[in-house]
Design a protein around this motif. Sequence first.
Motif: not given
Length: 290
Positions: A33-38, A40-43, A45-51
């Motif tokens: 999940v973490s890899q997929t979200i990361a 996606l955020e690279r694609r 271009g901005v963070p989608l979640f604040h962790r």
Amino acid sequence: MLERHELEAFLTLAEELHFGRTAERLRVSTARVSQTIAKLERRVGVPLFHRTSRRVELSPVGRDLYEELRPAWSRITAAVARAVDAGRGLTGVLRVAFHGPAAGQLLVGVAQRFRERHPDCDVRIREARPPDVLPWLRDGEVDLALTCHPVSADEVDTGPVLVREARMLAVPAGHPFARREALSMADLARATVLRIPERLPDSGRAPAGRHVSGGPTAMTSNEALTLVGAGEGVFVVGAHARRYFARPDVVYVRIADAAPVEWGLVWPAGGATARVRAFGDAALDVVRGV
């Protein structure tokens, strides 16, 4: 274009705000999940979640993306389900939720009628607390539910009203209202009215006696009536409560000028599959005596 697994990971994490629970729902590892979200955020271009070490929350961009994607994704998955239904016929499993013994008894009869018509489709009935209904529908734990109308949520569609019943007020046996033959809605302004929330707050908890959306809360009818019997307040119910929740410490009094309580089926928005529609037809026939 986003791939399906990316969409599912993003939407599920946006709802759970927890990587572990998201991984459990998707049946993958937390690392996946973490890899997929990361990725996606690279694609994007901005963070989608604040962790942080303690919590996960949507960024403003992530919140906007979720609000635009969720309705479209619900329609897509529902359309695919309808196509599968059309190709296979009425097979598989239909999961139906209810709350309260009267609704459960009605559903048993509807499920029997449905199985007679569609023997290749199994029906599984689950009892829910009222605040569980919307999350279960949203998360795909059930396909439809029998609950009180109206339901104030954009993410569900509603079927026709199946049952209407008089609205009653449950009061402590020693309360002055208990000696009345009927009450008016104005009388409620002079009492502490217990409520069951339609949905839980973000914490997932709504302890009895705490105020949520305007009144002290309970999580089930049994809990609310126990509080009524203890003198904590009064509780609005349908007329079926006199039969299914008879108690020596509670008296039910008719509210003469109140609209009736209405019950009907609800399902996820856009999720009217062939199974859902057929179950709705069976429910209408049962209540009409057809």
